[in-house]
Scaffold this motif. Structure first.
Motif, PDB file in Angstrom:
ATOM      1  N   THR A   1      24.239 -65.959  36.033  1.00 26.42           N
ATOM      2  CA  THR A   1      22.898 -65.717  35.488  1.00 26.42           C
ATOM      3  C   THR A   1      22.265 -67.034  35.045  1.00 26.42           C
ATOM      4  O   THR A   1      21.113 -67.333  35.380  1.00 26.42           O
ATOM      5  N   TYR A   2      23.013 -67.804  34.293  1.00 31.53           N
ATOM      6  CA  TYR A   2      22.492 -69.075  33.787  1.00 31.53           C
ATOM      7  C   TYR A   2      22.226 -70.057  34.926  1.00 31.53           C
ATOM      8  O   TYR A   2      21.168 -70.702  34.976  1.00 31.53           O
ATOM      9  N   LEU A   3      23.147 -70.180  35.854  1.00 31.58           N
ATOM     10  CA  LEU A   3      22.971 -71.126  36.964  1.00 31.58           C
ATOM     11  C   LEU A   3      21.789 -70.768  37.845  1.00 31.58           C
ATOM     12  O   LEU A   3      21.090 -71.658  38.344  1.00 31.58           O
ATOM     13  N   PHE A   4      21.551 -69.482  38.060  1.00 34.49           N
ATOM     14  CA  PHE A   4      20.387 -69.075  38.857  1.00 34.49           C
ATOM     15  C   PHE A   4      19.098 -69.573  38.219  1.00 34.49           C
ATOM     16  O   PHE A   4      18.245 -70.161  38.887  1.00 34.49           O
ATOM     17  N   HIS A   5      18.952 -69.347  36.923  1.00 31.76           N
ATOM     18  CA  HIS A   5      17.714 -69.762  36.257  1.00 31.76           C
ATOM     19  C   HIS A   5      17.629 -71.277  36.104  1.00 31.76           C
ATOM     20  O   HIS A   5      16.525 -71.823  36.099  1.00 31.76           O
ATOM     21  N   LEU A   6      18.747 -71.930  36.003  1.00 28.46           N
ATOM     22  CA  LEU A   6      18.737 -73.391  36.001  1.00 28.46           C
ATOM     23  C   LEU A   6      18.221 -73.908  37.338  1.00 28.46           C
ATOM     24  O   LEU A   6      17.390 -74.825  37.382  1.00 28.46           O
ATOM     25  N   ALA A   7      18.680 -73.306  38.417  1.00 25.75           N
ATOM     26  CA  ALA A   7      18.192 -73.698  39.743  1.00 25.75           C
ATOM     27  C   ALA A   7      16.706 -73.370  39.903  1.00 25.75           C
ATOM     28  O   ALA A   7      15.947 -74.157  40.473  1.00 25.75           O
ATOM     29  N   MET A   8      16.286 -72.237  39.376  1.00 32.86           N
ATOM     30  CA  MET A   8      14.867 -71.860  39.475  1.00 32.86           C
ATOM     31  C   MET A   8      13.974 -72.781  38.654  1.00 32.86           C
ATOM     32  O   MET A   8      12.810 -72.968  38.990  1.00 32.86           O
ATOM     33  N   SER A   9      14.509 -73.369  37.607  1.00 29.01           N
ATOM     34  CA  SER A   9      13.702 -74.276  36.788  1.00 29.01           C
ATOM     35  C   SER A   9      13.244 -75.484  37.596  1.00 29.01           C
ATOM     36  O   SER A   9      12.202 -76.068  37.295  1.00 29.01           O
ATOM     37  N   LEU A  10      13.997 -75.845  38.617  1.00 25.96           N
ATOM     38  CA  LEU A  10      13.573 -76.948  39.483  1.00 25.96           C
ATOM     39  C   LEU A  10      12.282 -76.606  40.211  1.00 25.96           C
ATOM     40  O   LEU A  10      11.438 -77.481  40.421  1.00 25.96           O
ATOM     41  N   PHE A  11      12.122 -75.344  40.605  1.00 24.28           N
ATOM     42  CA  PHE A  11      10.891 -74.925  41.282  1.00 24.28           C
ATOM     43  C   PHE A  11       9.730 -74.789  40.312  1.00 24.28           C
ATOM     44  O   PHE A  11       8.584 -75.015  40.669  1.00 24.28           O
ATOM     45  N   TRP A  12      10.031 -74.408  39.074  1.00 20.25           N
ATOM     46  CA  TRP A  12       8.973 -74.302  38.070  1.00 20.25           C
ATOM     47  C   TRP A  12       8.427 -75.673  37.700  1.00 20.25           C
ATOM     48  O   TRP A  12       7.258 -75.808  37.375  1.00 20.25           O
ATOM     49  N   ASN A  13       9.267 -76.669  37.713  1.00 25.33           N
ATOM     50  CA  ASN A  13       8.845 -77.988  37.248  1.00 25.33           C
ATOM     51  C   ASN A  13       8.200 -78.847  38.321  1.00 25.33           C
ATOM     52  O   ASN A  13       7.823 -79.974  38.058  1.00 25.33           O
ATOM     53  N   LYS A  14       8.075 -78.322  39.539  1.00 23.98           N
ATOM     54  CA  LYS A  14       7.362 -79.069  40.569  1.00 23.98           C
ATOM     55  C   LYS A  14       5.870 -79.048  40.256  1.00 23.98           C
ATOM     56  O   LYS A  14       5.357 -78.127  39.629  1.00 23.98           O
ATOM     57  N   GLN A  15       5.189 -80.072  40.711  1.00 24.67           N
ATOM     58  CA  GLN A  15       3.738 -80.126  40.522  1.00 24.67           C
ATOM     59  C   GLN A  15       3.082 -79.183  41.518  1.00 24.67           C
ATOM     60  O   GLN A  15       2.741 -79.548  42.626  1.00 24.67           O
TER      61      GLN A  15
END
Length: 149
Positions: free
Chosen positions: A23-37
């Motif tokens: 669960t945690y790793l999935f959202h950590l990976a998704m945070s990379l997409f959220w932080n893109k410009q």
């Protein structure tokens, strides 16, 4: 006795690692997409919501069912699995909110619509999890894999 303790430790490590850790790793990976410009975060938010509502409850239900079946878990202890699954759904919803708040939202003063969406996702995730977990309990009882007192 010692072998049973080691087996229990293995069981709980497996359940916690593959439940909370995934669960945690999935959202950590998704945070990379959220932080893109990027100006459109709809796709990322939809993926996180879909995972929280459908994918995660199904995955966790199947994982906990097969682990309990394989390790012949006591009926009372399986209720701890239920708490872990519900916690993971809560964690998924919370981490989705954190990703949103860190990238485009306001963490301290989120709008009501955002809170309602994340609350709705969490509620649906709980609902699907409980349906799957109840089915798992019934199947395990029929297989006599969960011992009752």
């Amino acid at each position: 006795m010692e072998n049973r303790i080691i087996t229990s430790i293995k069981y709980w490590l497996l359940v916690i690692l593959f439940s909370v850790g995934v669960t945690y790793l999935f959202h950590l990976a998704m945070s990379l997409f959220w932080n893109k410009q990027n100006n459109d975060y709809t796709g990322v938010a939809s993926v996180e919501g879909f995972v929280t509502v459908f994918v995660l409850p199904i995955y966790l239900t199947i994982l906990n069912y097969y682990c309990a079946k394989k390790f012949n878990v006591n009926y009372i202890l399986y209720f701890i699995n239920i708490i872990i699954v519900l916690y993971c759904v809560y964690l998924s919803s919370y981490l989705g909110f954190e990703n949103w708040a860190t990238s485009i939202g306001d963490k301290l003063n989120p709008d009501n619509e955002t809170l309602e969406v994340f609350g709705f996702q969490r509620t649906l995730g709980y609902l699907f999890s409980m349906i799957g977990l109840i089915v798992g309990i019934v199947k395990l009882k029929k297989l006599n894999k969960i011992r009752s007192y």
